[in-house]
Design a protein around this motif. Sequence first.
Motif, PDB file in Angstrom:
ATOM      1  N   GLY A  54       0.270  -1.263   0.210  1.00 55.84           N
ATOM      2  CA  GLY A  54      -0.509   0.097   0.044  1.00 55.84           C
ATOM      3  C   GLY A  54       0.229   1.124   0.418  1.00 55.84           C
ATOM      4  N   ARG A  55       1.898   1.079   0.366  1.00 53.80           N
ATOM      5  CA  ARG A  55       2.700   2.372   0.959  1.00 53.80           C
ATOM      6  C   ARG A  55       3.831   2.681   0.088  1.00 53.80           C
ATOM      7  NH1 ARG A  55       5.555  -0.632   5.313  1.00 53.80           N
ATOM      8  NH2 ARG A  55       7.319  -0.647   4.445  1.00 53.80           N
ATOM      9  N   ALA A  56       3.860   1.783  -0.918  1.00 50.05           N
ATOM     10  CA  ALA A  56       4.837   1.068  -2.856  1.00 50.05           C
ATOM     11  C   ALA A  56       4.903   2.943  -3.341  1.00 50.05           C
ATOM     12  CB  ALA A  56       4.996   0.257  -3.079  1.00 50.05           C
ATOM     13  N   VAL A  57       6.709   3.250  -3.640  1.00 50.46           N
ATOM     14  CA  VAL A  57       6.685   4.338  -4.342  1.00 50.46           C
ATOM     15  C   VAL A  57       7.334   3.592  -5.556  1.00 50.46           C
ATOM     16  CG1 VAL A  57       6.745   5.842  -2.408  1.00 50.46           C
ATOM     17  CG2 VAL A  57       8.859   4.278  -2.718  1.00 50.46           C
ATOM     18  N   ASP A  58       7.298   4.492  -6.484  1.00 52.00           N
ATOM     19  CA  ASP A  58       7.922   3.727  -7.896  1.00 52.00           C
ATOM     20  C   ASP A  58       9.190   3.109  -7.657  1.00 52.00           C
ATOM     21  OD1 ASP A  58       5.809   5.051  -9.530  1.00 52.00           O
ATOM     22  OD2 ASP A  58       6.586   6.634 -10.042  1.00 52.00           O
ATOM     23  N   GLY A  59       9.117   2.237  -8.141  1.00 48.50           N
ATOM     24  CA  GLY A  59      10.468   1.344  -7.592  1.00 48.50           C
ATOM     25  C   GLY A  59      10.210  -0.067  -7.353  1.00 48.50           C
ATOM     26  N   PRO A  60      11.228  -1.244  -7.091  1.00 50.90           N
ATOM     27  CA  PRO A  60      11.033  -2.449  -6.884  1.00 50.90           C
ATOM     28  C   PRO A  60      10.192  -2.526  -5.936  1.00 50.90           C
ATOM     29  CG  PRO A  60      13.140  -1.743  -7.186  1.00 50.90           C
ATOM     30  CD  PRO A  60      12.074  -0.522  -7.754  1.00 50.90           C
ATOM     31  N   LEU A  61       9.566  -3.831  -4.817  1.00 48.26           N
ATOM     32  CA  LEU A  61       9.287  -4.085  -4.039  1.00 48.26           C
ATOM     33  C   LEU A  61      10.521  -5.507  -3.892  1.00 48.26           C
ATOM     34  CD1 LEU A  61       5.382  -4.231  -4.766  1.00 48.26           C
ATOM     35  CD2 LEU A  61       7.007  -2.322  -3.251  1.00 48.26           C
ATOM     36  N   LEU A  62      10.678  -5.335  -2.297  1.00 48.23           N
ATOM     37  CA  LEU A  62      11.904  -6.817  -1.321  1.00 48.23           C
ATOM     38  C   LEU A  62      10.689  -6.777  -0.707  1.00 48.23           C
ATOM     39  CD1 LEU A  62      14.765  -7.946  -1.859  1.00 48.23           C
ATOM     40  CD2 LEU A  62      13.828  -7.000   0.749  1.00 48.23           C
ATOM     41  N   PHE A  63      10.138  -7.845  -0.021  1.00 46.50           N
ATOM     42  CA  PHE A  63       9.404  -8.616   0.894  1.00 46.50           C
ATOM     43  C   PHE A  63      10.275  -9.672   1.382  1.00 46.50           C
ATOM     44  CE2 PHE A  63       5.629  -7.747  -0.938  1.00 46.50           C
ATOM     45  CZ  PHE A  63       5.713  -6.498  -1.099  1.00 46.50           C
ATOM     46  N   LEU A  64      10.652  -9.312   2.895  1.00 47.10           N
ATOM     47  CA  LEU A  64      11.238 -10.904   3.487  1.00 47.10           C
ATOM     48  C   LEU A  64      10.880 -11.374   4.546  1.00 47.10           C
ATOM     49  CD1 LEU A  64      14.062 -12.314   3.927  1.00 47.10           C
ATOM     50  CD2 LEU A  64      14.467 -10.885   5.144  1.00 47.10           C
ATOM     51  N   ASP A  65      10.961 -12.446   4.218  1.00 47.10           N
ATOM     52  CA  ASP A  65      10.077 -13.935   4.852  1.00 47.10           C
ATOM     53  C   ASP A  65      10.689 -14.508   5.816  1.00 47.10           C
ATOM     54  OD1 ASP A  65       8.147 -15.410   7.143  1.00 47.10           O
ATOM     55  OD2 ASP A  65       7.644 -16.612   5.268  1.00 47.10           O
ATOM     56  N   ALA A  66      11.317 -14.563   7.654  1.00 48.41           N
ATOM     57  CA  ALA A  66      12.196 -14.650   7.896  1.00 48.41           C
ATOM     58  C   ALA A  66      11.760 -15.313   8.840  1.00 48.41           C
ATOM     59  CB  ALA A  66      13.157 -14.017   8.503  1.00 48.41           C
ATOM     60  N   GLU A  67      11.288 -17.163   8.429  1.00 47.59           N
ATOM     61  CA  GLU A  67      11.397 -18.244   9.652  1.00 47.59           C
ATOM     62  C   GLU A  67      11.979 -18.341   9.973  1.00 47.59           C
ATOM     63  OE1 GLU A  67       8.221 -19.882   8.891  1.00 47.59           O
ATOM     64  OE2 GLU A  67       7.699 -18.629   7.673  1.00 47.59           O
ATOM     65  N   ASP A  96      13.737   2.895   0.587  1.00 48.81           N
ATOM     66  CA  ASP A  96      12.848   2.625   1.697  1.00 48.81           C
ATOM     67  C   ASP A  96      11.155   1.434   2.393  1.00 48.81           C
ATOM     68  OD1 ASP A  96      15.440   2.844   2.354  1.00 48.81           O
ATOM     69  OD2 ASP A  96      15.312   4.483   3.267  1.00 48.81           O
ATOM     70  N   GLU A  97      10.567   2.542   1.427  1.00 41.66           N
ATOM     71  CA  GLU A  97       9.537   2.421   1.315  1.00 41.66           C
ATOM     72  C   GLU A  97       8.551   1.424   0.951  1.00 41.66           C
ATOM     73  OE1 GLU A  97      10.314   6.825   0.737  1.00 41.66           O
ATOM     74  OE2 GLU A  97      10.804   4.969  -0.344  1.00 41.66           O
ATOM     75  N   ASN A  98       9.320   0.353  -0.313  1.00 43.91           N
ATOM     76  CA  ASN A  98       8.887  -0.813  -1.054  1.00 43.91           C
ATOM     77  C   ASN A  98       9.819  -1.908  -0.263  1.00 43.91           C
ATOM     78  OD1 ASN A  98       8.234   1.437  -2.242  1.00 43.91           O
ATOM     79  ND2 ASN A  98       9.222   0.542  -4.487  1.00 43.91           N
ATOM     80  N   MET A  99      10.482  -1.663   0.941  1.00 44.42           N
ATOM     81  CA  MET A  99       9.998  -3.062   1.044  1.00 44.42           C
ATOM     82  C   MET A  99       9.625  -3.663   3.112  1.00 44.42           C
ATOM     83  SD  MET A  99      14.653  -2.958   1.322  1.00 44.42           S
ATOM     84  CE  MET A  99      14.693  -1.359   1.488  1.00 44.42           C
TER      85      MET A  99
END
Length: 125
Positions: A54-67, A96-99
Motif C-alpha cells: 500500500g505505501r509503495a513508491v515507484d521502484g521495485p518491491l522486496l519482501f523478506l519472510d524470515a522463518e 525504503d518504502e518498498n520493503m
Amino acid sequence: MPLLQFDIARTLSDAAKTSLAERVTEFYTTEMATTAGHVAVTIRERDPTEMHLGRAVDGPLLFLDAEIRRGRSIDRKRAFALATMEYAAEELDIPDENMKVVFTEHPGSAMMGVDRVGGEWNSDE
C-alpha cells in the motif's frame, strides 16, 4: 535453522543474488548470534504485478519472510531487518518504502535437516 525467503520485483544478476545471500547470512549470524552453516536463503524474482504494498513508491518491491527459531529479542530481530533493508536499498536500489520484513517464529523442533532436529535458541550459541 532459519529459512530467509526473499521475493523481489526485479531481475537480479547471478552475482547480485549470490551477494544478497552471502550478506544476509552474514547479517543473520551477527545480529542473531548464531552460525552460518544452517542458514537457508531463497530469492524469488517476481513480475511487478505479482507484488503489492500500500505505501509503495515507484521502484521495485522486496519482501523478506524470515522463518526463524523463537527466542530472539525484538532488538536482535530489528537489527537484522534494518541491516538487510539498508543493504537492499544501497545495493539493489530498493526504495525504503518498498520493503517489508516479516518474522515467523517456530519451536526449534519444527526446523530440521537430514542430520538433525533443531533445538531451542539460547544466547550462548
